[in-house]
Design a protein around this motif. Structure first.
Motif, mmCIF file in Angstrom:
data_model
loop_
_atom_site.group_PDB
_atom_site.id
_atom_site.type_symbol
_atom_site.label_atom_id
_atom_site.label_comp_id
_atom_site.label_asym_id
_atom_site.label_seq_id
_atom_site.Cartn_x
_atom_site.Cartn_y
_atom_site.Cartn_z
ATOM 1 N N ASP A 60 0.852 -1.192 0.000
ATOM 2 C CA ASP A 60 0.000 0.000 0.000
ATOM 3 C C ASP A 60 0.888 1.242 0.000
ATOM 4 O O ASP A 60 1.763 1.402 0.848
ATOM 5 C CB ASP A 60 -0.894 -0.005 1.245
ATOM 6 C CG ASP A 60 -1.997 1.040 1.196
ATOM 7 O OD1 ASP A 60 -1.745 2.146 0.673
ATOM 8 O OD2 ASP A 60 -3.106 0.769 1.676
ATOM 9 N N GLN A 61 0.664 2.120 -0.962
ATOM 10 C CA GLN A 61 1.489 3.325 -1.066
ATOM 11 C C GLN A 61 1.304 4.270 0.120
ATOM 12 O O GLN A 61 2.121 5.176 0.329
ATOM 13 C CB GLN A 61 1.157 4.064 -2.367
ATOM 14 C CG GLN A 61 -0.286 4.533 -2.457
ATOM 15 C CD GLN A 61 -0.566 5.328 -3.724
ATOM 16 O OE1 GLN A 61 0.298 6.071 -4.181
ATOM 17 N NE2 GLN A 61 -1.749 5.169 -4.286
ATOM 18 N N ALA A 70 7.298 -3.591 8.969
ATOM 19 C CA ALA A 70 6.635 -4.722 9.633
ATOM 20 C C ALA A 70 6.203 -5.766 8.613
ATOM 21 O O ALA A 70 6.370 -6.978 8.823
ATOM 22 C CB ALA A 70 5.426 -4.220 10.427
ATOM 23 N N VAL A 71 5.666 -5.342 7.487
ATOM 24 C CA VAL A 71 5.245 -6.270 6.431
ATOM 25 C C VAL A 71 6.449 -7.034 5.882
ATOM 26 O O VAL A 71 6.400 -8.253 5.679
ATOM 27 C CB VAL A 71 4.521 -5.508 5.300
ATOM 28 C CG1 VAL A 71 4.384 -6.376 4.053
ATOM 29 C CG2 VAL A 71 3.149 -5.047 5.772
ATOM 30 N N VAL A 138 -2.890 -4.068 7.492
ATOM 31 C CA VAL A 138 -1.850 -3.630 8.424
ATOM 32 C C VAL A 138 -2.414 -2.560 9.358
ATOM 33 O O VAL A 138 -2.946 -1.547 8.901
ATOM 34 C CB VAL A 138 -0.632 -3.073 7.650
ATOM 35 C CG1 VAL A 138 0.495 -2.718 8.608
ATOM 36 C CG2 VAL A 138 -0.154 -4.090 6.618
ATOM 37 N N SER A 139 -2.274 -2.802 10.650
ATOM 38 C CA SER A 139 -2.807 -1.852 11.626
ATOM 39 C C SER A 139 -1.914 -0.623 11.744
ATOM 40 O O SER A 139 -0.763 -0.624 11.299
ATOM 41 C CB SER A 139 -2.926 -2.517 13.008
ATOM 42 O OG SER A 139 -1.633 -2.646 13.604
ATOM 43 N N SER A 140 -2.452 0.402 12.353
ATOM 44 C CA SER A 140 -1.633 1.564 12.697
ATOM 45 C C SER A 140 -0.678 1.170 13.818
ATOM 46 O O SER A 140 -0.888 0.181 14.530
ATOM 47 C CB SER A 140 -2.522 2.720 13.147
ATOM 48 O OG SER A 140 -3.417 3.092 12.116
ATOM 49 N N GLU A 141 0.367 1.935 13.969
ATOM 50 C CA GLU A 141 1.347 1.646 15.014
ATOM 51 C C GLU A 141 0.751 1.950 16.378
ATOM 52 O O GLU A 141 0.146 2.999 16.590
ATOM 53 C CB GLU A 141 2.596 2.487 14.767
ATOM 54 C CG GLU A 141 3.756 2.160 15.675
ATOM 55 C CD GLU A 141 4.986 2.972 15.307
ATOM 56 O OE1 GLU A 141 5.816 3.204 16.199
ATOM 57 O OE2 GLU A 141 5.099 3.389 14.142
ATOM 58 N N THR A 142 0.903 1.004 17.322
ATOM 59 C CA THR A 142 0.407 1.185 18.686
ATOM 60 C C THR A 142 1.553 0.915 19.668
ATOM 61 O O THR A 142 2.674 0.610 19.270
ATOM 62 C CB THR A 142 -0.760 0.224 18.983
ATOM 63 O OG1 THR A 142 -0.307 -1.141 18.817
ATOM 64 C CG2 THR A 142 -1.931 0.484 18.040
ATOM 65 N N GLY A 147 5.309 -0.669 26.662
ATOM 66 C CA GLY A 147 5.800 0.524 25.987
ATOM 67 C C GLY A 147 6.483 0.271 24.657
ATOM 68 O O GLY A 147 7.065 1.195 24.072
ATOM 69 N N ALA A 148 6.430 -0.981 24.166
ATOM 70 C CA ALA A 148 7.080 -1.301 22.885
ATOM 71 C C ALA A 148 6.170 -0.923 21.712
ATOM 72 O O ALA A 148 4.953 -1.108 21.772
ATOM 73 C CB ALA A 148 7.412 -2.788 22.829
ATOM 74 N N GLN A 149 6.787 -0.403 20.654
ATOM 75 C CA GLN A 149 6.042 -0.111 19.435
ATOM 76 C C GLN A 149 5.586 -1.417 18.804
ATOM 77 O O GLN A 149 6.352 -2.385 18.747
ATOM 78 C CB GLN A 149 6.918 0.662 18.445
ATOM 79 C CG GLN A 149 7.352 2.022 18.926
ATOM 80 C CD GLN A 149 8.415 2.607 17.999
ATOM 81 O OE1 GLN A 149 9.591 2.273 18.111
ATOM 82 N NE2 GLN A 149 7.992 3.462 17.086
ATOM 83 N N GLN A 150 4.357 -1.437 18.335
ATOM 84 C CA GLN A 150 3.781 -2.694 17.870
ATOM 85 C C GLN A 150 2.854 -2.470 16.684
ATOM 86 O O GLN A 150 2.126 -1.477 16.632
ATOM 87 C CB GLN A 150 3.008 -3.339 19.023
ATOM 88 C CG GLN A 150 2.352 -4.656 18.726
ATOM 89 C CD GLN A 150 1.792 -5.294 19.986
ATOM 90 O OE1 GLN A 150 2.543 -5.717 20.874
ATOM 91 N NE2 GLN A 150 0.481 -5.352 20.076
ATOM 92 N N ILE A 151 2.880 -3.397 15.729
ATOM 93 C CA ILE A 151 2.022 -3.346 14.547
ATOM 94 C C ILE A 151 1.479 -4.748 14.299
ATOM 95 O O ILE A 151 2.223 -5.733 14.382
ATOM 96 C CB ILE A 151 2.793 -2.850 13.304
ATOM 97 C CG1 ILE A 151 3.209 -1.390 13.489
ATOM 98 C CG2 ILE A 151 1.948 -2.998 12.036
ATOM 99 C CD1 ILE A 151 4.100 -0.856 12.371
ATOM 100 N N THR A 152 0.202 -4.838 14.009
ATOM 101 C CA THR A 152 -0.419 -6.127 13.704
ATOM 102 C C THR A 152 -0.592 -6.245 12.191
ATOM 103 O O THR A 152 -1.128 -5.348 11.549
ATOM 104 C CB THR A 152 -1.788 -6.263 14.390
ATOM 105 O OG1 THR A 152 -1.609 -6.160 15.803
ATOM 106 C CG2 THR A 152 -2.438 -7.598 14.061
#
Length: 207
Positions: A60-61, A70-71, A138-142, A147-152
């Motif tokens: 996705d652009q 992450a992808v 792809v989720s937004s960054e949470t 406190g770790a940055q995470q993406i689903t």
């Protein structure tokens, strides 16, 4: 005396005329008009056929740099598993597990190692281009509780190009296999200064 002058005058006029003639001979001639219209060969090549089989989903652009990272880590995770299943990571009959730590972290370590060892013990292997990811969600960054940055990353895995071969060389691929939904939790790991898969789940769910 008059005859001598006449000869001189005749030589002068004759020389001038010759000079003019030579000068005219050196003038460029106009280019000749082509008599035939040039022809060009017509290509006999036929268009390439449309690709068959499952096609990888495009990126996705509008993804952020972290979403794209992450992808790509999910893709590396899957590629490494398939390398183990093809037998490419075996040394003296034992899987080299060190590369796992380049794509996986925490709880995913033990699960991935168990999968690799179990497949190696079975004596099976895979052939073919590999699993194809045909969808990305792809989720937004949470930020997780620590406190770790995470993406689903949710994807659709199509195994139709993969064949499973048993220890005797027979094709034991499940004929009823289908695309399944896979969910990956990808976190930023400070120690590696990179993203790692910390959790991966396959759902026996049609995409």
């Amino acid at each position: 005396m008059n005859e001598a002058k006449a000869v001189v005058r005749w030589l002068a006029v004759t020389g001038l005329t010759v000079a003019i003639g030579l000068t005219g001979a050196c003038s460029p001639k106009p280019a000749a008009e082509p008599t035939d219209t040039p022809t060009f060969p017509v290509s006999s090549e036929t268009p390439s056929p449309e690709p068959t089989g499952p096609q990888p989903a495009a990126y996705d652009q509008f993804w952020t740099a972290n979403q794209l990272a992450a992808v790509r880590m999910v893709e590396r995770h899957q590629e490494l598993i398939q390398a183990y299943y093809r037998g490419e990571m075996m040394y003296d009959g034992v899987p080299d597990l060190d590369p796992i730590y380049g794509v996986s972290a925490m709880t995913d370590w033990s699960e991935m190692i168990a999968r690799v060892n179990q497949f190696a013990i079975s004596g099976q292997s895979i052939t073919g281009p590999g699993v194809v990811f045909t969808m990305w969600n792809v989720s937004s960054e949470t930020t997780n509780a620590d406190g770790a940055q995470q993406i689903t990353v949710v994807t659709c895995a199509d195994p139709s190009l993969v064949r499973v071969i048993d220890a005797t060389g027979n094709d034991v691929t499940n004929p009823d296999r289908h695309q399944i939904l896979e969910t990956y939790t990808v976190q930023w790991v400070e120690e590696q200064s990179d993203w790692r898969v910390v959790l991966s789940r396959s759902e026996d769910t049609l995409c």
